[in-house]
Motif scaffolding. Structure first.
Motif, PDB file in Angstrom:
ATOM      1  N   THR A  15       0.831  -1.202   0.000  1.00 26.16           N
ATOM      2  CA  THR A  15       0.000   0.000   0.000  1.00 26.16           C
ATOM      3  C   THR A  15       0.864   1.249   0.000  1.00 26.16           C
ATOM      4  O   THR A  15       0.598   2.202  -0.746  1.00 26.16           O
ATOM      5  CB  THR A  15      -0.939  -0.002   1.225  1.00 26.16           C
ATOM      6  N   LEU A  16       1.904   1.257   0.814  1.00 30.48           N
ATOM      7  CA  LEU A  16       2.801   2.416   0.864  1.00 30.48           C
ATOM      8  C   LEU A  16       3.547   2.593  -0.453  1.00 30.48           C
ATOM      9  O   LEU A  16       3.728   3.729  -0.927  1.00 30.48           O
ATOM     10  CB  LEU A  16       3.772   2.269   2.028  1.00 30.48           C
ATOM     11  N   GLN A  17       3.982   1.496  -1.045  1.00 33.29           N
ATOM     12  CA  GLN A  17       4.679   1.574  -2.332  1.00 33.29           C
ATOM     13  C   GLN A  17       3.735   2.086  -3.423  1.00 33.29           C
ATOM     14  O   GLN A  17       4.125   2.921  -4.240  1.00 33.29           O
ATOM     15  CB  GLN A  17       5.240   0.190  -2.714  1.00 33.29           C
ATOM     16  N   THR A  18       2.505   1.607  -3.418  1.00 33.90           N
ATOM     17  CA  THR A  18       1.516   2.064  -4.394  1.00 33.90           C
ATOM     18  C   THR A  18       1.234   3.542  -4.216  1.00 33.90           C
ATOM     19  O   THR A  18       1.093   4.284  -5.187  1.00 33.90           O
ATOM     20  CB  THR A  18       0.213   1.251  -4.248  1.00 33.90           C
ATOM     21  N   ARG A  19       1.181   3.988  -2.982  1.00 38.03           N
ATOM     22  CA  ARG A  19       0.946   5.420  -2.708  1.00 38.03           C
ATOM     23  C   ARG A  19       2.089   6.264  -3.259  1.00 38.03           C
ATOM     24  O   ARG A  19       1.883   7.342  -3.804  1.00 38.03           O
ATOM     25  CB  ARG A  19       0.795   5.633  -1.207  1.00 38.03           C
ATOM     26  N   LYS A  20       3.321   5.757  -3.130  1.00 32.35           N
ATOM     27  CA  LYS A  20       4.472   6.483  -3.682  1.00 32.35           C
ATOM     28  C   LYS A  20       4.369   6.593  -5.199  1.00 32.35           C
ATOM     29  O   LYS A  20       4.694   7.620  -5.779  1.00 32.35           O
ATOM     30  CB  LYS A  20       5.773   5.778  -3.299  1.00 32.35           C
ATOM     31  N   GLU A  21       3.923   5.509  -5.834  1.00 31.72           N
ATOM     32  CA  GLU A  21       3.839   5.494  -7.292  1.00 31.72           C
ATOM     33  C   GLU A  21       2.678   6.322  -7.821  1.00 31.72           C
ATOM     34  O   GLU A  21       2.819   7.025  -8.815  1.00 31.72           O
ATOM     35  CB  GLU A  21       3.709   4.052  -7.786  1.00 31.72           C
ATOM     36  N   LEU A  22       1.519   6.250  -7.156  1.00 34.12           N
ATOM     37  CA  LEU A  22       0.331   6.930  -7.652  1.00 34.12           C
ATOM     38  C   LEU A  22       0.203   8.368  -7.170  1.00 34.12           C
ATOM     39  O   LEU A  22      -0.515   9.155  -7.773  1.00 34.12           O
ATOM     40  CB  LEU A  22      -0.927   6.152  -7.260  1.00 34.12           C
ATOM     41  N   GLY A  23       0.830   8.680  -6.064  1.00 34.04           N
ATOM     42  CA  GLY A  23       0.717  10.031  -5.522  1.00 34.04           C
ATOM     43  C   GLY A  23      -0.406  10.131  -4.508  1.00 34.04           C
ATOM     44  O   GLY A  23      -1.138   9.179  -4.238  1.00 34.04           O
ATOM     45  N   SER A  24      -0.574  11.323  -3.980  1.00 25.84           N
ATOM     46  CA  SER A  24      -1.519  11.527  -2.875  1.00 25.84           C
ATOM     47  C   SER A  24      -2.974  11.571  -3.325  1.00 25.84           C
ATOM     48  O   SER A  24      -3.870  11.515  -2.500  1.00 25.84           O
ATOM     49  CB  SER A  24      -1.180  12.815  -2.131  1.00 25.84           C
ATOM     50  N   GLU A  25      -3.222  11.638  -4.634  1.00 24.02           N
ATOM     51  CA  GLU A  25      -4.605  11.734  -5.098  1.00 24.02           C
ATOM     52  C   GLU A  25      -5.401  10.455  -4.844  1.00 24.02           C
ATOM     53  O   GLU A  25      -6.621  10.491  -4.733  1.00 24.02           O
ATOM     54  CB  GLU A  25      -4.655  12.113  -6.575  1.00 24.02           C
ATOM     55  N   TYR A  26      -4.736   9.329  -4.711  1.00 26.78           N
ATOM     56  CA  TYR A  26      -5.417   8.055  -4.446  1.00 26.78           C
ATOM     57  C   TYR A  26      -5.224   7.594  -3.000  1.00 26.78           C
ATOM     58  O   TYR A  26      -5.516   6.455  -2.680  1.00 26.78           O
ATOM     59  CB  TYR A  26      -4.894   6.962  -5.390  1.00 26.78           C
ATOM     60  N   GLU A  27      -4.747   8.486  -2.164  1.00 23.76           N
ATOM     61  CA  GLU A  27      -4.418   8.105  -0.790  1.00 23.76           C
ATOM     62  C   GLU A  27      -5.630   7.585  -0.021  1.00 23.76           C
ATOM     63  O   GLU A  27      -5.547   6.564   0.657  1.00 23.76           O
ATOM     64  CB  GLU A  27      -3.805   9.294  -0.051  1.00 23.76           C
ATOM     65  N   SER A  28      -6.765   8.258  -0.114  1.00 16.78           N
ATOM     66  CA  SER A  28      -7.934   7.831   0.663  1.00 16.78           C
ATOM     67  C   SER A  28      -8.408   6.446   0.231  1.00 16.78           C
ATOM     68  O   SER A  28      -8.773   5.622   1.068  1.00 16.78           O
ATOM     69  CB  SER A  28      -9.068   8.847   0.548  1.00 16.78           C
ATOM     70  N   GLU A  29      -8.388   6.159  -1.065  1.00 21.51           N
ATOM     71  CA  GLU A  29      -8.790   4.839  -1.544  1.00 21.51           C
ATOM     72  C   GLU A  29      -7.826   3.764  -1.057  1.00 21.51           C
ATOM     73  O   GLU A  29      -8.236   2.665  -0.683  1.00 21.51           O
ATOM     74  CB  GLU A  29      -8.870   4.810  -3.084  1.00 21.51           C
ATOM     75  N   LEU A  30      -6.537   4.084  -1.075  1.00 22.82           N
ATOM     76  CA  LEU A  30      -5.537   3.116  -0.609  1.00 22.82           C
ATOM     77  C   LEU A  30      -5.692   2.841   0.881  1.00 22.82           C
ATOM     78  O   LEU A  30      -5.606   1.698   1.319  1.00 22.82           O
ATOM     79  CB  LEU A  30      -4.124   3.623  -0.918  1.00 22.82           C
ATOM     80  N   VAL A  31      -5.934   3.898   1.647  1.00 24.10           N
ATOM     81  CA  VAL A  31      -6.108   3.733   3.093  1.00 24.10           C
ATOM     82  C   VAL A  31      -7.365   2.911   3.373  1.00 24.10           C
ATOM     83  O   VAL A  31      -7.347   2.004   4.216  1.00 24.10           O
ATOM     84  CB  VAL A  31      -6.164   5.109   3.802  1.00 24.10           C
ATOM     85  N   GLU A  32      -8.454   3.216   2.651  1.00 22.56           N
ATOM     86  CA  GLU A  32      -9.683   2.441   2.843  1.00 22.56           C
ATOM     87  C   GLU A  32      -9.472   0.972   2.508  1.00 22.56           C
ATOM     88  O   GLU A  32      -9.953   0.086   3.221  1.00 22.56           O
ATOM     89  CB  GLU A  32     -10.805   3.013   1.982  1.00 22.56           C
ATOM     90  N   SER A  33      -8.758   0.715   1.435  1.00 18.47           N
ATOM     91  CA  SER A  33      -8.490  -0.667   1.037  1.00 18.47           C
ATOM     92  C   SER A  33      -7.681  -1.392   2.106  1.00 18.47           C
ATOM     93  O   SER A  33      -7.990  -2.530   2.466  1.00 18.47           O
ATOM     94  CB  SER A  33      -7.736  -0.675  -0.289  1.00 18.47           C
ATOM     95  N   PHE A  34      -6.651  -0.726   2.632  1.00 16.72           N
ATOM     96  CA  PHE A  34      -5.841  -1.360   3.668  1.00 16.72           C
ATOM     97  C   PHE A  34      -6.660  -1.578   4.932  1.00 16.72           C
ATOM     98  O   PHE A  34      -6.554  -2.623   5.577  1.00 16.72           O
ATOM     99  CB  PHE A  34      -4.596  -0.531   3.979  1.00 16.72           C
TER     100      PHE A  34
END
Length: 143
Positions: A15-34
């Motif tokens: 999740t952290l690696q994906t956030r680095k690659e995608l940027g902060s615009e998808y942060e809420s979706e990544l956090v919800e998924s985790f």
């Protein structure tokens, strides 16, 4: 993060690696998924622990504890901790639903309920009922 579950650790790292690659615009979706994965993991662990306890009680290897009145007391630290963790995990979606549907009033009612459930569990239902809360008939009492 100190965890004993390597799968959960891998999920967090991914999740952290994906956030680095995608940027902060998808942060809420990544956090919800985790958080959904974490919720499922906690639920799985709690269910497994309850099943193990039920098997132990059914086999008679660990008899259920009784309090002074003969009833089952609220469990020890593990059970109280489990209820607290489960209520906090459930508090996230319940808070979201309550605040979207009923605003601040709904959010307050939701949290009063969460705190109430935890308070009743920690004090114990029999303690709230008092000495008359028991259904057992004592000598000299009316039926």
């Amino acid at each position: 993060m100190a965890t004993h579950d390597p799968e959960l650790r891998k999920e967090l790292d991914a999740t952290l690696q994906t956030r680095k690659e995608l940027g902060s615009e998808y942060e809420s979706e990544l956090v919800e998924s985790f958080l959904e994965k974490l919720d499922k993991d906690v639920d799985r662990r709690v269910r497994r622990q309850l099943a193990e306890q039920q098997i132990q009680v059914a086999r008679g290897t660990r008899p259920p504890r009784r309090d002074a009145s003969g009833g089952l007391p609220p469990g020890g630290f593990g059970e109280r901790f489990g209820v607290a963790i489960a209520s906090m995990v459930l508090a996230v979606p319940l808070s979201a639903i309550a605040s979207v549907n009923a605003g601040l009033v709904g959010l307050l009612v939701c949290w009063v309920g969460i705190v109430g459930v935890n308070a009743v569990h920690s004090v114990g239902f029999r303690a709230l009922l008092g000495p008359r809360g028991s259904r057992e008939r004592r000598d000299g009492e009316w039926e």
